[in-house]
Design an enzyme around this catalytic site. Structure first.
Site, PDB file in Angstrom:
ATOM      1  N   CYS A  66       0.841  -1.210   0.000  1.00 37.15           N
ATOM      2  CA  CYS A  66       0.000   0.000   0.000  1.00 37.15           C
ATOM      3  C   CYS A  66       0.871   1.253   0.000  1.00 37.15           C
ATOM      4  O   CYS A  66       1.780   1.388   0.819  1.00 37.15           O
ATOM      5  CB  CYS A  66      -0.904  -0.006   1.232  1.00 37.15           C
ATOM      6  SG  CYS A  66      -1.950   1.454   1.364  1.00 37.15           S
ATOM      7  N   CYS A  75      -2.850  -0.206   9.174  1.00 34.14           N
ATOM      8  CA  CYS A  75      -1.937  -1.361   9.192  1.00 34.14           C
ATOM      9  C   CYS A  75      -0.656  -1.002   9.934  1.00 34.14           C
ATOM     10  O   CYS A  75      -0.227   0.149   9.916  1.00 34.14           O
ATOM     11  CB  CYS A  75      -1.570  -1.794   7.769  1.00 34.14           C
ATOM     12  SG  CYS A  75      -2.949  -2.485   6.811  1.00 34.14           S
ATOM     13  N   CYS A 154      -7.324   1.076  -0.658  1.00 29.72           N
ATOM     14  CA  CYS A 154      -6.924   0.343   0.535  1.00 29.72           C
ATOM     15  C   CYS A 154      -6.802  -1.128   0.188  1.00 29.72           C
ATOM     16  O   CYS A 154      -7.775  -1.756  -0.242  1.00 29.72           O
ATOM     17  CB  CYS A 154      -7.941   0.543   1.665  1.00 29.72           C
ATOM     18  SG  CYS A 154      -7.534  -0.376   3.163  1.00 29.72           S
ATOM     19  N   GLN A 263     -17.366 -11.140  12.623  1.00 33.30           N
ATOM     20  CA  GLN A 263     -15.952 -11.256  12.294  1.00 33.30           C
ATOM     21  C   GLN A 263     -15.681 -10.600  10.941  1.00 33.30           C
ATOM     22  O   GLN A 263     -16.456 -10.778   9.999  1.00 33.30           O
ATOM     23  CB  GLN A 263     -15.516 -12.717  12.261  1.00 33.30           C
ATOM     24  CG  GLN A 263     -15.559 -13.392  13.626  1.00 33.30           C
ATOM     25  CD  GLN A 263     -14.463 -12.909  14.567  1.00 33.30           C
ATOM     26  OE1 GLN A 263     -13.769 -11.933  14.306  1.00 33.30           O
ATOM     27  NE2 GLN A 263     -14.315 -13.591  15.690  1.00 33.30           N
ATOM     28  N   PHE A 292     -21.024 -15.289  25.743  1.00 35.56           N
ATOM     29  CA  PHE A 292     -20.798 -14.114  24.891  1.00 35.56           C
ATOM     30  C   PHE A 292     -21.125 -14.519  23.447  1.00 35.56           C
ATOM     31  O   PHE A 292     -20.326 -14.322  22.533  1.00 35.56           O
ATOM     32  CB  PHE A 292     -19.357 -13.607  24.984  1.00 35.56           C
ATOM     33  CG  PHE A 292     -18.903 -13.273  26.376  1.00 35.56           C
ATOM     34  CD1 PHE A 292     -19.143 -12.018  26.922  1.00 35.56           C
ATOM     35  CD2 PHE A 292     -18.230 -14.207  27.155  1.00 35.56           C
ATOM     36  CE1 PHE A 292     -18.709 -11.700  28.210  1.00 35.56           C
ATOM     37  CE2 PHE A 292     -17.792 -13.903  28.430  1.00 35.56           C
ATOM     38  CZ  PHE A 292     -18.034 -12.650  28.959  1.00 35.56           C
ATOM     39  N   ASP A 362     -16.290 -16.803  24.146  1.00 36.64           N
ATOM     40  CA  ASP A 362     -15.804 -15.920  23.080  1.00 36.64           C
ATOM     41  C   ASP A 362     -16.027 -14.471  23.494  1.00 36.64           C
ATOM     42  O   ASP A 362     -16.891 -13.781  22.951  1.00 36.64           O
ATOM     43  CB  ASP A 362     -16.539 -16.239  21.770  1.00 36.64           C
ATOM     44  CG  ASP A 362     -16.041 -15.401  20.602  1.00 36.64           C
ATOM     45  OD1 ASP A 362     -14.938 -14.838  20.706  1.00 36.64           O
ATOM     46  OD2 ASP A 362     -16.764 -15.304  19.591  1.00 36.64           O
ATOM     47  N   CYS A 388      -9.650 -12.456  21.662  1.00 37.62           N
ATOM     48  CA  CYS A 388      -9.148 -11.384  20.797  1.00 37.62           C
ATOM     49  C   CYS A 388      -8.133 -10.527  21.536  1.00 37.62           C
ATOM     50  O   CYS A 388      -7.785  -9.435  21.083  1.00 37.62           O
ATOM     51  CB  CYS A 388     -10.298 -10.531  20.264  1.00 37.62           C
ATOM     52  SG  CYS A 388     -11.315  -9.759  21.530  1.00 37.62           S
TER      53      CYS A 388
END
Length: 432
Positions: A66, A75, A154, A263, A292, A362, A388
């Site tokens: 990019c 990023c 992008c 997701q 969750f 989760d 996560c």
């Protein structure tokens, strides 16, 4: 300027070196490199530094795809070869488990990863009208800045969404309330691409027609959000295609709204789903909890096994939509959705839900500390934990291992967000 050898990456993908006993975090430096750096913040025990030059590059260093990399904050790792990114994230996971939780799994699972480009099917982009230039910017914020990066494309967005960035600039600039549109969300579903505009003032009739014309020309669906997330509504076309995602291996299709959590990486989510179900190994005679549960991303696949599943979620809206998805997918007899605040869980409130043979957890980034603390002597014999945040996984794993009598069977990294420092993971625990 000081010169250092980079030992590893931290959880924000910064290179780590040492200077006179202090830890120095160097932006954009890679493990194994010899670099020259300049510190911009000094503390008694650490320093933050910019990379000045790479004197000896890593074999994992590549040219970022990019042109906006280094300015745009979307990023952090495009300068690192994708497979090396996965290895670095696996190390972040293992380091977090040991240094934070003082736990190690019996085995390391192969990392889950997929296509590193065009993967991001959901994102929130900032919008700002530049009065002095007469134009509009749409994009992620610049690196460590409140300014919006001036991006024309992008590489982590699906190509058809990336191609909409410049037309959307022109569209929003033409609205009478252009200065009152602070953000744009997009969500790519199986049947349509949805664009959600946050509007701080009502649209005029001319504005509405501009949106309709844009939607017809680019084959998208517009949603509008005048206030909080609950006020979001579908604007055009009405009626129109469903906004949904599919899990083909389980013959499932789940409807969602642009403001719902789903997701972002559909391909990796499907692989993660397959592994989670294999580790959980649901059987028809078992009663399983999905904590969750959100929209039922794991709940409904578990139900496909014939097990009895209870999905627990803190949002009444998501519980309602989970029930609707179970009904539309023919699984209502196997699934029960319940409303509970799992951040205020107690042993009594968890026991009131009844006995569970197995459990899938989760949670969001905050983890599931109160839930794992609430697990009693009759707790599930197997727990699959999808995380996560390696730090909160490590903390919660320590509780399960040291206080609750579980064996830490396995863990592995999941590269849900290539080119970012974000680390997802999956872990499995069994009662000794």
């Amino acid at each position: 300027m000081p010169i250092g050898i980079i030992e590893s990456l931290d959880h924000e993908a910064r290179g780590i070196t040492r200077l006179e006993g202090k830890t120095v975090f160097v932006d954009s430096a890679l493990p194994g490199e010899t670099v020259e750096y300049a510190s911009f913040r000094r503390k008694p025990s650490y320093e933050l530094a910019h990379l000045v030059s790479v004197l000896r590059p890593s074999t994992a260093r590549v040219e970022p795809r990019c042109p906006h990399f280094g300015v745009c904050g979307g990023c952090a790792m495009q300068h690192m070869e994708p497979s090396a990114q996965v290895a670095a994230k696996q190390r972040v996971l293992e380091d977090s488990l040991w240094h934070i939780g003082r736990v190690r799994p019996d085995s390391i699972l192969p990392p889950i990863h997929g296509e590193p480009w065009g993967y991001r099917h959901r994102a929130r982009l900032a919008v700002r009208k530049l009065a002095q230039k007469g134009g509009v910017l749409i994009g992620f914020h610049e690196w460590r800045s409140s300014y919006i990066a001036d991006i024309q494309s992008c590489a982590i967005l699906p190509p058809h969404v990336s191609a909409l960035l410049m037309p959307l600039r022109d569209l929003i600039a033409s609205l009478s309330i252009a200065e009152r549109v602070p953000q744009l969300d997009f969500a790519v579903g199986e049947r349509c691409t949805a664009l959600l505009l946050r509007i701080l003032e009502p649209l005029k009739a001319k504005d509405e027609q501009l949106l309709r014309d844009f939607a017809d020309r680019h084959n998208v669906v517009f949603y509008l959000q005048p206030k909080g997330p609950d006020t979001a509504y579908r604007f055009y076309p009405l009626p129109g295609p469903r906004l949904s995602y599919t899990l083909p291996e389980f013959d499932l299709e789940l409807d969602f709204r642009p403001t719902d959590f789903t997701q972002v990486n559909h391909a990796v989510n499907r692989v993660l789903m397959r592994r989670a179900l294999r580790l959980l190994d649901p059987r028809p005679v078992e009663r399983i909890a999905d904590m969750f549960c959100g929209l039922g991303n794991f709940t409904l696949p578990i139900a496909r096994s014939g097990a009895s599943v209870v999905g627990i979620e803190g949002s009444e809206t998501l519980v309602k939509r989970g029930r609707e998805s179970a009904l539309s997918n023919g699984l209502a007899e196997f699934v029960e959705f319940g409303l509970a605040n799992l951040f205020e869980c107690s042993e009594a409130s968890l026991a009131a839900l009844g006995h569970f043979d197995k459990m899938l957890i989760d949670p969001p980034r905050e983890g599931a500390l109160e839930l794992v603390r609430a697990i009693g002597p009759d707790g599930p014999r197997r727990i699959v934990y999808v995380s996560c945040n390696p730090a909160t996984l490590a903390r919660d794993a320590a509780v399960l291992v040291t206080s609750k009598g579980y064996r830490f069977v396995a863990a592995g990294a999941v590269n849900m967000f290539p080119h970012t420092s974000h680390v997802e993971s999956i872990a499995v625990f069994e009662r000794v």
